[in-house]
Scaffold this active site. Structure first.
Site, mmCIF file in Angstrom:
data_model
loop_
_atom_site.group_PDB
_atom_site.id
_atom_site.type_symbol
_atom_site.label_atom_id
_atom_site.label_comp_id
_atom_site.label_asym_id
_atom_site.label_seq_id
_atom_site.Cartn_x
_atom_site.Cartn_y
_atom_site.Cartn_z
ATOM 1 N N ASN A 1 0.880 -1.155 0.000
ATOM 2 C CA ASN A 1 0.000 0.000 0.000
ATOM 3 C C ASN A 1 0.920 1.208 0.000
ATOM 4 O O ASN A 1 1.815 1.292 0.832
ATOM 5 C CB ASN A 1 -0.860 -0.015 1.270
ATOM 6 C CG ASN A 1 -1.620 1.279 1.457
ATOM 7 O OD1 ASN A 1 -1.944 1.961 0.490
ATOM 8 N ND2 ASN A 1 -1.893 1.621 2.699
ATOM 9 N N TYR B 1 -10.366 10.682 5.853
ATOM 10 C CA TYR B 1 -11.234 10.068 4.853
ATOM 11 C C TYR B 1 -11.039 8.577 4.650
ATOM 12 O O TYR B 1 -11.998 7.813 4.627
ATOM 13 C CB TYR B 1 -10.999 10.781 3.513
ATOM 14 C CG TYR B 1 -11.705 10.141 2.346
ATOM 15 C CD1 TYR B 1 -13.089 10.234 2.223
ATOM 16 C CD2 TYR B 1 -10.996 9.444 1.378
ATOM 17 C CE1 TYR B 1 -13.740 9.647 1.157
ATOM 18 C CE2 TYR B 1 -11.643 8.852 0.308
ATOM 19 C CZ TYR B 1 -13.013 8.957 0.195
ATOM 20 O OH TYR B 1 -13.655 8.374 -0.856
#
Ligand code: AMP
Length: 484
Positions: free
Chosen positions: A101, A257
């Site tokens: 990631n 977020y």
């Protein structure tokens, strides 16, 4: 942005990986893959789309073995086609599987170097393939007499020396064990867990968001500072080793977020941080002296902060916008027209909550302003007399080079605009943004040990200190050519 899960020592490895990928589906909806190893050979299944559409009972049956890695992809570099789906493998030295990631910022330079000097050629545009090959080449150089933990530490150290950007990594070396590491800045989250097996031994998992451990029933272990690498051997022995000094700067946008509210990042609760953001934003909003009758969240990511904001302001909180949960994330849709159409199919108003009211809409962020503009319009059509728009994060004005796919500089609605001009762009009566210091403190209120954070998208201050204007330009050019 991506999500991964690595499991070792579990008979149910493929099922746990599948459940884990579903738990982090929000981190990438473009492609997914799982590679397991049964002691004899690898088993691979990759595809484009959602996890539930790629994996079936039949192909999961095939993914045998008690060790495996899975990944969900959200493209930052590359075309995003099936050939870019992770995990990736190399078969020399040893069989190595890797998923990550983040984003390799010097991808082009490394790709060239590998081809010229390393005699290694890549077959995708996915940045993890570069990382994997830098790692594999270093491991090959260091382990001529067989695999040792020292050769693994040296290979990670070589990645730290050569690979710029941000990366949290999970992988395994066939016949030896599972590994995990993240760059010394620890920009991307990682979490580690274990579960007792019926035979008394331990299964271990390394995941990109802690919620996965809860989903698959693993107990959380200490994550450890960034720069510390992890290795779990086939007997379940865990070794940790500090390869480089930690310069911890977790990504603040994960809290705003990206992460699920039920995740913990480096000991800080995402839900708690969002709630603190709402309280702090309420103070900034109160200073503006604007009168409101109701706070309405933009579902889902604006909800936690909006509730805290309403409570702090002493104003009713009402869910005036309803989301159809079967429509995918609009921002992720490839083109602008598609995105515009899907906001209406995704969100609807309960007109009674808006009619004749001065409304404060609360969302986590404003990127290009397209979604926000449509939501303001919907609030007006539903009868609101005033529409104010609050963002729980500061104006987004700089591209992320660490793996969050956002925008090119010129696309950000807040770039080179005053607050009044942004409000005009959105069609709102006023716009209110969180102060950067308040945002950082909202996270630190949950975990004071986090001393510094990556907030480059708001400040332009890239913590790794090696992001050149040329790299930013290259990323921007690539986005423009890909028509994102
Ligand atoms: P817009 O008004 O078009 O700028 O869209 C803002 C919305 O996009 C907000 O509701 C955010 O929750 C969402 N958003 C922010 N950053 C991202 C991202 N990197 N990927 C997908 N959605 C995002």
């Amino acid at each position: 942005m991506c999500g991964f899960i690595g499991v070792i020592g579990s008979e149910a490895a493929v099922h746990e990986i599948y459940d884990g990928l579903v738990a982090v589906q929000h981190r990438g909806q473009d492609a997914a893959g799982i590679i397991t190893y049964d002691g004899d050979r690898f088993h691979v299944k990759k595809g484009e789309g959602l996890v539930r559409d790629i994996f079936s009972a039949a192909n999961m049956e095939r993914l045998r073995g008690d060790i495996g890695v899975g990944h969900v992809r959200y493209p930052t570099v590359g075309s995003g086609g099936g050939e870019d789906a992770q995990p990736f493998t190399v078969n020399y030295p040893f069989g190595i599987v890797m998923a990550h990631n983040g984003n390799v910022a010097n991808y082009d330079a490394l790709r060239g170097e590998l081809a010229e000097a390393g005699l290694r050629h890549l077959y995708s545009e996915c940045d993890v393939e570069v990382l994997l090959n830098v790692f594999a080449k270093a491991l090959a150089d260091k382990s001529r007499d067989g695999f040792t933990l020292e050769s693994y530490y040296d290979a990670v150290a070589e990645c730290y020396r050569r690979v710029r950007g941000a990366y949290s990594v999970a992988g395994y070396i066939a016949g030896h064990g599972m590994f995990a590491f993240r760059d010394p800045y620890g920009i991307k989250p990682i979490a580690i867990g274990r579960k007792r097996r019926p035979d008394g031994g331990w299964a271990h998992a390394v995941v990109s968001e802690s919620v996965v451990l809860d989903t698959i029933g693993y107990e959380h272990l200490e994550t450890g500072p960034p720069g510390q690498v992890l290795f779990v051997d086939l007997e379940g022995n865990v070794t940790r080793h500090q390869v480089a000094p930690a310069k911890h700067h977790p990504c603040v946008f994960e809290f705003v977020y990206f992460s699920r509210p039920d995740s913990m990042i480096d000991g800080a609760s995402v839900y708690g941080a969002r709630s603190n953001m709402g309280e702090r934003l309420a103070r900034t909003f109160a200073e503006r002296g604007l009168e409101i009758d109701v706070v309405v969240p933009v579902p889902d990511s604006g909800r936690t902060a909006a509730l805290a904001m309403a409570q702090a302001l002493g104003v009713p909180y009402r869910e005036g916008l309803v989301k159809n949960r079967y429509v995918g994330r609009t921002f992720i849709m490839p083109d602008e027209t598609q995105r515009r159409r899907s906001v209406r199919s995704k969100l609807n108003t309960i007109d009674e909550e808006f009619r004749g009211k001065r409304v404060l809409l609360v969302d986590d962020s404003i990127v290009r302003g397209n979604t926000s503009r449509q939501i303001v319009q919907m609030a007006r059509q539903a009868g609101a007399v005033k529409v104010y728009f609050a963002s729980t994060s500061p104006p987004l004005v700089h591209p992320c080079v660490y793996g969050i796919d956002m925008s090119t500089r010129r696309e950000f609605v807040a770039r080179d605009r005053t607050l009044a001009e942004i409000a005009q762009q959105l069609g709102a009566d006023a716009v209110v943004y969180q102060e950067l210091d308040d945002l950082i403190e909202a996270v630190r209120d949950e975990q004071p040990e986090i001393r510094q954070m990556c907030h480059a998208c708001f400040s332009g201050d890239y913590p790794t200190g090696d992001i050149t204007p040329e790299m930013l330009q290259l990323i921007e050019d690539e986005r423009i050519t890909q028509g994102k």
